[in-house]
Write an enzyme that holds these catalytic residues in place. Sequence first.
Site, PDB file in Angstrom:
ATOM      1  N   SER A  82      58.186 119.602  73.286  1.00  0.00           N
ATOM      2  CA  SER A  82      58.383 120.229  74.581  1.00  0.00           C
ATOM      3  C   SER A  82      57.802 119.346  75.672  1.00  0.00           C
ATOM      4  CB  SER A  82      57.655 121.581  74.534  1.00  0.00           C
ATOM      5  OG  SER A  82      57.803 122.230  75.744  1.00  0.00           O
ATOM      6  N   SER A 130      53.030 117.413  77.539  1.00  0.00           N
ATOM      7  CA  SER A 130      54.009 117.594  76.471  1.00  0.00           C
ATOM      8  C   SER A 130      53.292 118.150  75.249  1.00  0.00           C
ATOM      9  CB  SER A 130      54.642 116.237  76.155  1.00  0.00           C
ATOM     10  OG  SER A 130      55.621 116.355  75.146  1.00  0.00           O
ATOM     11  N   LYS A 131      54.013 118.592  74.257  1.00  0.00           N
ATOM     12  CA  LYS A 131      53.403 119.020  72.996  1.00  0.00           C
ATOM     13  C   LYS A 131      54.486 119.078  71.935  1.00  0.00           C
ATOM     14  CE  LYS A 131      49.334 120.328  71.423  1.00  0.00           C
ATOM     15  NZ  LYS A 131      48.009 119.902  71.901  1.00  0.00           N
ATOM     16  N   GLY A 132      54.083 118.897  70.703  1.00  0.00           N
ATOM     17  CA  GLY A 132      55.049 118.966  69.612  1.00  0.00           C
ATOM     18  C   GLY A 132      54.494 119.786  68.478  1.00  0.00           C
ATOM     19  N   ASP A 139      46.868 116.869  66.569  1.00  0.00           N
ATOM     20  CA  ASP A 139      46.430 118.222  66.917  1.00  0.00           C
ATOM     21  C   ASP A 139      46.146 118.915  65.585  1.00  0.00           C
ATOM     22  OD1 ASP A 139      46.165 120.147  69.290  1.00  0.00           O
ATOM     23  OD2 ASP A 139      47.373 121.335  67.917  1.00  0.00           O
TER      24      ASP A 139
END
Length: 476
Positions: free
Chosen positions: A61, A106-108, A149
């Site tokens: 995202s 952002s992040k995944g 993460d």
Amino acid sequence: MQHSGEPSFRQSVDLMFNRAVRLMDLPPGLEEKIRVCNSTYTVRFGVRLRGKIETFTGYRSVHSEHMEPVKGGIRYALSVNQDEVEALAALMTYKCALVETPFGGSKGGLCIDPRQWDDHELEQITRRFAYELIKRDLIHPAQNVPAPDMGTGEREMAWIADQYARMNTTDINAKACVTGKPPHAGGIQGRVEATGRGVQFALREFFRHPEDVAKAGLAGGLEGKRAVVQGLGNVGYHAAKFLSEEDGVKITAIIERDGALVDDRGLPVEAVRAHLAATGGLAGFAGAEFVADGAAVLEKPCDILIPAAMEGVIHMGNAARISAPLIIEAANGPVTFGADEILRQKGTVIIPDMYANAGGVTVSYFEWVKNLSHIRFGRMQRRAEEARSRLMVEELERLSADKGLGWTLSPDFKEKFLTGSDELALVRSGLDDTMRTAYQAMREVWHGREDVGDLRVAAYLVSIGRVAQTYRSKGL
Ligand code: NAD
């Protein structure tokens, strides 16, 4: 984790954003532009494992591209979903702005229980996920740079970097496509422990201000304070280790998935971590009381509560019973919007996630800069610094001898003074400076504005203000 009747994680972040933005004078269009998540890519891919094709679902995202590349970790957990990834991406935007790392958010995430797969299988899955993201520029040194993460670490980042290099054989900056790599694969000293180290630096800075400490109903410094830590993973372990070994904090309880260990004299963090690594849980650890209902231990009286596992653990159902006067959000989103309200009314001071766990992205920024500059920090300056210090020491000793003063420099001082800064020392210095500067920016707003009563709103005001400035300078 979502307690019944509460907004989702993403809604919770939006509500916190709204509470802050109400106090600003932004045009409504710009406010909306900053709040919304720009895009979320969902991918379903198959990997042949154990004789059959397994299908996995992953997300990347992008919340805001006001600065590029965008940045944010990749999480491996069965609970990963679009709402969570978008909430975490939004937090990344605000976090990066608050600690002045020049990235968008952002992040995944990948829906997977990493403990169900062996190393080789995880490598196949990770490489395939990375392939899907790389071919859409969702992993790229100039556009989108992931990091570890929950459930991922150096190993996964090294696989991702290698996958990118295989697909981009002439990209001289390939290593900068991801951070959190091991030092031998283009990483930087001090990245693994950076988030936990940042939590320590954040608490040290908080305790440098007696006025702030008093707001939490506490007094004095960190020495002797009792802390309860939830999650003994990367962030929780390093925070607990540094605070207990270097600042005299007593870790009176550690909460993990299977329950909690409690000892008011202070738990031996290294031994607990070794037990967790060996057995997968805390049960059976000799020398401390085991409590099966781990969540209840969040309510145990202590001075500092450090939720360092996951989001939503302090919710409307338990917030009123949380007795710690000071909470530092080492995890992302551990306090829901509803719980935040209850805790503020009780006078609990919360050091918010976007600041408290920003150590990771800060050192990731240093790693990215190192990769782009293709040289280790300190390599050019270290010996020159030592030579200059040596000149000074020799001159002092010569003067003392010439004038018969009989001065001698203590060996300890000499050794410290004559040691030039290596990469680790520079990373720590940069991280410490970042955590102090960002705290002061929040603090100025917290104390300087009558309509701001807590650090979270102060943090949002600083970060939203900076994002808005960037958008304005782009003509929006
Ligand atoms: P990790 O996977 O290394 O550790 C998480 C730990 O929490 C594990 O030991 C796990 O067993 C434990 N845990 C999971 N669910 C739990 C529960 N319900 N109760 C108690 N313990 C539980 O993950 P991490 O990298 O340490 O991340 C933890 C949090 O910190 C996440 O919210 C993450 O987004 C945030 N964070 C991590 C980084 C980083 O650099 N790794 C940076 C910023 C923020």
